[in-house]
Design an enzyme around this catalytic site. Structure first.
Site, short mmCIF file in Angstrom:
data_model
loop_
_atom_site.label_atom_id
_atom_site.label_comp_id
_atom_site.label_asym_id
_atom_site.label_seq_id
_atom_site.Cartn_x
_atom_site.Cartn_y
_atom_site.Cartn_z
N HIS A 42 37.23 38.47 39.04
CA HIS A 42 37.99 39.51 38.37
C HIS A 42 37.48 39.56 36.93
O HIS A 42 37.41 38.52 36.26
CB HIS A 42 39.48 39.14 38.31
CG HIS A 42 40.15 38.96 39.63
ND1 HIS A 42 41.05 39.86 40.15
CD2 HIS A 42 40.09 37.95 40.54
CE1 HIS A 42 41.51 39.42 41.31
NE2 HIS A 42 40.95 38.25 41.56
N GLN A 67 43.95 32.62 46.50
CA GLN A 67 42.96 33.63 46.85
C GLN A 67 43.51 34.48 47.99
O GLN A 67 43.88 33.98 49.05
CB GLN A 67 41.65 32.96 47.29
CG GLN A 67 40.56 33.95 47.65
CD GLN A 67 39.25 33.26 48.06
OE1 GLN A 67 39.21 32.05 48.23
NE2 GLN A 67 38.20 34.04 48.22
N ASP A 80 39.72 47.23 40.74
CA ASP A 80 40.79 46.63 41.53
C ASP A 80 41.82 47.71 41.86
O ASP A 80 42.16 48.55 41.03
CB ASP A 80 41.44 45.48 40.75
CG ASP A 80 42.28 44.59 41.64
OD1 ASP A 80 41.87 43.44 41.88
OD2 ASP A 80 43.35 45.05 42.12
N ILE A 81 42.35 47.66 43.08
CA ILE A 81 43.31 48.67 43.53
C ILE A 81 44.65 48.54 42.81
O ILE A 81 45.41 49.51 42.73
CB ILE A 81 43.48 48.59 45.07
CG1 ILE A 81 44.00 49.90 45.63
CG2 ILE A 81 44.38 47.43 45.46
CD1 ILE A 81 43.90 49.99 47.15
N HIS A 86 34.92 36.92 44.92
CA HIS A 86 35.00 37.97 43.91
C HIS A 86 35.36 37.32 42.58
O HIS A 86 36.11 36.34 42.55
CB HIS A 86 36.03 39.05 44.26
CG HIS A 86 37.36 38.52 44.68
ND1 HIS A 86 37.57 37.96 45.93
CD2 HIS A 86 38.54 38.44 44.02
CE1 HIS A 86 38.84 37.58 46.02
NE2 HIS A 86 39.44 37.84 44.87
N ASN A 119 39.57 33.20 41.99
CA ASN A 119 40.52 32.38 42.74
C ASN A 119 39.86 31.87 44.02
O ASN A 119 39.06 32.58 44.64
CB ASN A 119 41.75 33.22 43.08
CG ASN A 119 42.50 33.68 41.85
OD1 ASN A 119 42.68 32.91 40.92
ND2 ASN A 119 42.90 34.94 41.82
P1 5GP Z 1 42.52 37.43 44.83
O1 5GP Z 1 44.00 37.18 44.83
O2 5GP Z 1 41.93 37.22 46.20
O3 5GP Z 1 41.80 36.71 43.75
O4 5GP Z 1 42.35 38.96 44.45
C1 5GP Z 1 42.23 39.99 45.37
C2 5GP Z 1 42.27 41.28 44.60
O5 5GP Z 1 41.85 42.31 45.47
C3 5GP Z 1 43.66 41.68 44.11
O6 5GP Z 1 43.63 41.82 42.69
C4 5GP Z 1 43.96 42.99 44.82
O7 5GP Z 1 44.64 43.92 44.01
C5 5GP Z 1 42.56 43.48 45.19
N1 5GP Z 1 42.51 44.30 46.39
C6 5GP Z 1 43.11 44.03 47.58
N2 5GP Z 1 42.82 45.00 48.46
C7 5GP Z 1 42.01 45.87 47.82
C8 5GP Z 1 41.37 47.08 48.23
O8 5GP Z 1 41.49 47.55 49.36
N3 5GP Z 1 40.61 47.72 47.29
C9 5GP Z 1 40.46 47.22 46.02
N4 5GP Z 1 39.69 47.93 45.19
N5 5GP Z 1 41.04 46.08 45.62
C10 5GP Z 1 41.81 45.42 46.51
#
Ligand code: 5GP
Length: 127
Positions: free
Chosen positions: A112, A104, A35-36, A110, A97
């Protein structure tokens, strides 16, 4: 009915190689990468390569080969991170999520994998 998938989402771009990622594991149907913005010492995202918006979509529409591959990829990453409880690891949390209430952010399925510290309550208390 399958959900509408936005091919311009950030993880679709990662899968097409249009933006870089720090890959942990790549299999026939899945990709795992860091994760970034990590929220724990270990924070790895596992995604299917197929165009699935979120977990229910994947669980209902994906092929058995994709589901097995994805599930095994999650297990393999846990093994690689050394976080498997009962096998020397201190445990982990899986989160996926979905949609607005799930907050989400990226509309490509995805999970985590979070590990490396005690993670606190599963959910904050309601506001
Ligand atoms: P969500 O909120 O959709 O469950 O999580 C999305 C996740 O994607 C977040 O934890 C965010 O830090 C990660 N993320 C968003 N953009 C990027 C990216 O460009 N590269 C990586 N490796 N992770 C990302």
């Amino acid at each position: 009915m399958a959900k509408t998938y936005d091919p311009q989402n950030i993880f679709a771009k990662i899968l097409r190689g249009e933006i870089p990622n720090k890959t942990v594991l790549e299999t026939e149907h899945s990709l795992a990468f860091h994760d970034i913005a990590p929220q724990a010492p270990h924070h790895v995202l596992v995604i299917p390569k197929g165009a699935y918006v979120c977990y229910d979509d994947f669980a209902l529409e994906a092929s058995e080969a994709e589901i097995v591959d994805f599930t095994r990829a999650v297990g393999e990453v846990c093994r690689m991170l050394g976080v498997q409880p009962g096998e020397g690891g201190a445990g982990f949390r899986l989160i996926s999520n979905a949609g607005d209430n799930g907050l989400q952010e990226v509309p490509h399925l995805h999970v985590h994998i979070l590990a490396g510290r005690r993670l606190g309550r599963m959910l904050p208390l309601p506001e």
